[in-house]
Write an enzyme that holds these catalytic residues in place. Structure first.
Site, PDB file in Angstrom:
ATOM      1  N   ASP A  15       8.214   5.902   2.910  1.00  0.00           N
ATOM      2  CA  ASP A  15       7.504   5.594   1.651  1.00  0.00           C
ATOM      3  C   ASP A  15       6.028   6.029   1.591  1.00  0.00           C
ATOM      4  OD1 ASP A  15       9.968   4.394   1.446  1.00  0.00           O
ATOM      5  OD2 ASP A  15       9.234   2.424   0.841  1.00  0.00           O
ATOM      6  N   ASP A  57      10.528   4.753  -2.103  1.00  0.00           N
ATOM      7  CA  ASP A  57      10.805   3.621  -2.970  1.00  0.00           C
ATOM      8  C   ASP A  57      10.992   4.247  -4.357  1.00  0.00           C
ATOM      9  OD1 ASP A  57      11.022   0.834  -2.652  1.00  0.00           O
ATOM     10  OD2 ASP A  57       9.032   0.475  -3.508  1.00  0.00           O
ATOM     11  N   HIS A  59      12.142   3.058  -7.903  1.00  0.00           N
ATOM     12  CA  HIS A  59      12.573   1.956  -8.757  1.00  0.00           C
ATOM     13  C   HIS A  59      12.784   2.371 -10.216  1.00  0.00           C
ATOM     14  CE1 HIS A  59      11.886  -0.823  -5.542  1.00  0.00           C
ATOM     15  NE2 HIS A  59      10.576  -0.758  -5.570  1.00  0.00           N
ATOM     16  N   SER A  65      11.817  -6.635  -8.574  1.00  0.00           N
ATOM     17  CA  SER A  65      10.682  -6.966  -7.695  1.00  0.00           C
ATOM     18  C   SER A  65       9.355  -6.942  -8.451  1.00  0.00           C
ATOM     19  CB  SER A  65      10.613  -5.995  -6.513  1.00  0.00           C
ATOM     20  OG  SER A  65      10.100  -4.729  -6.905  1.00  0.00           O
ATOM     21  N   HIS A  76       5.586  -0.430  -9.447  1.00  0.00           N
ATOM     22  CA  HIS A  76       5.197   0.648  -8.528  1.00  0.00           C
ATOM     23  C   HIS A  76       6.384   1.562  -8.294  1.00  0.00           C
ATOM     24  CE1 HIS A  76       7.105  -2.409  -6.025  1.00  0.00           C
ATOM     25  NE2 HIS A  76       7.493  -1.402  -5.254  1.00  0.00           N
ATOM     26  N   LYS A 101      15.560   4.663  -2.267  1.00  0.00           N
ATOM     27  CA  LYS A 101      16.035   3.284  -2.153  1.00  0.00           C
ATOM     28  C   LYS A 101      15.369   2.427  -3.223  1.00  0.00           C
ATOM     29  CE  LYS A 101      12.520   2.303   1.253  1.00  0.00           C
ATOM     30  NZ  LYS A 101      11.692   1.466   0.366  1.00  0.00           N
ATOM     31  N   GLU A 108      16.565  -5.916  -4.267  1.00  0.00           N
ATOM     32  CA  GLU A 108      15.426  -5.422  -3.483  1.00  0.00           C
ATOM     33  C   GLU A 108      15.956  -4.860  -2.178  1.00  0.00           C
ATOM     34  OE1 GLU A 108      12.808  -3.994  -3.309  1.00  0.00           O
ATOM     35  OE2 GLU A 108      11.160  -5.443  -3.296  1.00  0.00           O
ATOM     36  N   ALA A 136       5.130   0.224   3.994  1.00  0.00           N
ATOM     37  CA  ALA A 136       4.037  -0.501   4.615  1.00  0.00           C
ATOM     38  C   ALA A 136       4.570  -1.175   5.875  1.00  0.00           C
ATOM     39  CB  ALA A 136       3.489  -1.561   3.663  1.00  0.00           C
ATOM     40  N   CYS A 140       8.525  -2.296   4.328  1.00  0.00           N
ATOM     41  CA  CYS A 140       9.604  -1.319   4.499  1.00  0.00           C
ATOM     42  C   CYS A 140       9.678  -0.743   5.910  1.00  0.00           C
ATOM     43  CB  CYS A 140       9.482  -0.230   3.438  1.00  0.00           C
ATOM     44  SG  CYS A 140       9.883  -0.883   1.800  1.00  0.00           S
TER      45      CYS A 140
HETATM   46  C1  VGL Z   1       7.264  -1.656  -0.179  1.00  0.00           C
HETATM   47  C2  VGL Z   1       6.528  -3.524  -1.304  1.00  0.00           C
HETATM   48  C3  VGL Z   1       7.351  -3.226  -2.369  1.00  0.00           C
HETATM   49  C4  VGL Z   1       7.157  -0.782   1.033  1.00  0.00           C
HETATM   50  C5  VGL Z   1       8.090  -1.352  -1.234  1.00  0.00           C
HETATM   51  O1  VGL Z   1       7.462   0.426   0.937  1.00  0.00           O
HETATM   52  O2  VGL Z   1       6.762  -1.314   2.106  1.00  0.00           O
HETATM   53  N1  VGL Z   1       6.485  -2.748  -0.220  1.00  0.00           N
HETATM   54  N2  VGL Z   1       8.135  -2.139  -2.312  1.00  0.00           N
HETATM   55 ZN    ZN Z   2       9.163  -1.465  -4.053  1.00  0.00          ZN
END
Ligand code: VGL
Ligand code: ZN
Length: 189
Positions: A15, A57, A59, A65, A76, A101, A108, A136, A140
């Site tokens: 990500d 990510d 979405h 989420s 995001h 994903k 989620e 992060a 993830c």
């Molecule tokens: C993530 C929060 C929401 C990540 C993804 O990639 O760590 N964190 N969606």
């Molecule tokens: Zn996300």
């Protein structure tokens, strides 16, 4: 410095998208300094013939989420927006496998293994060790490392190539501890 990788290794870059970098909708503090470190690992993986995977990510605009639906996050990484694009400083080779994903509005999924077919793909390629970095650390990346251990891959976290969101202070350290307990090997600078 990156380890020399081989075809039985996979580098999983989690990500590294604009929305998680400086100025993004869900910016991870100090995310951008991981880019040169990740690029060194990508070069090493390329040279060694390792599998290179980049998750994103991805979405829909009404993902569960998001805060407007009672979730914890600002909107995001909405599909096909600039925020969802990989950071332009990430040097992904043409052969990299891109996995999306978080595409189901009602579910989620933090792990790059969740619903992506990654386990089967790695088994088919003869991969036994995985090396994980990206964003992060406390969401993830953590979920991806724990799934890699569950699937019994030798699992290395590249600590200098990841950063935590730290929605709560200490989340980054707690994530590292959970990975260690699960048998992951933490690669220090
Ligand atoms: C993530 C929060 C929401 C990540 C993804 O990639 O760590 N964190 N969606
Ligand atoms: Zn996300």
């Amino acid at each position: 410095m990156p380890t020399t990788l081989s075809p039985s290794d996979a580098l999983i870059v989690v990500d590294v998208q604009n929305d998680f970098c400086a100025g993004g909708a869900l910016a991870v503090p100090e995310a951008n300094p991981i880019l040169p470190e990740l690029n060194r690992w990508i070069e090493s993986a390329e040279r060694g013939g390792a599998v290179i995977v980049a998750s994103r990510d991805w979405h829909p605009p009404d993902h569960m989420s998001f805060r407007e639906r009672g979730g914890p996050w600002p909107p995001h990484c909405i599909q096909d927006t600039e925020g969802a694009a990989f950071h332009s400083g990430l040097r992904l080779p043409p052969g990299a496998v891109v996995l999306s994903k978080g595409t189901d509005p009602e579910r989620e999924t933090y792990s790059a293994f969740d619903g992506t077919g990654l386990t089967e793909r790695l088994h088919a390629a003869g991969v036994r060790r995985v090396w994980v970095g990206g964003l992060a650390l406390d969401y993830c990346v953590k979920a991806t490392v724990l799934d890699a251990r569950r699937e019994e891959f030798e699992t290395h976290l590249i600590e200098p190539a990841t950063r935590p969101v730290e929605a709560k202070a200490g989340d980054g350290d707690r994530a590292l501890e959970a990975m260690r307990i699960a048998g992951a090997i933490i690669e220090h600078p």
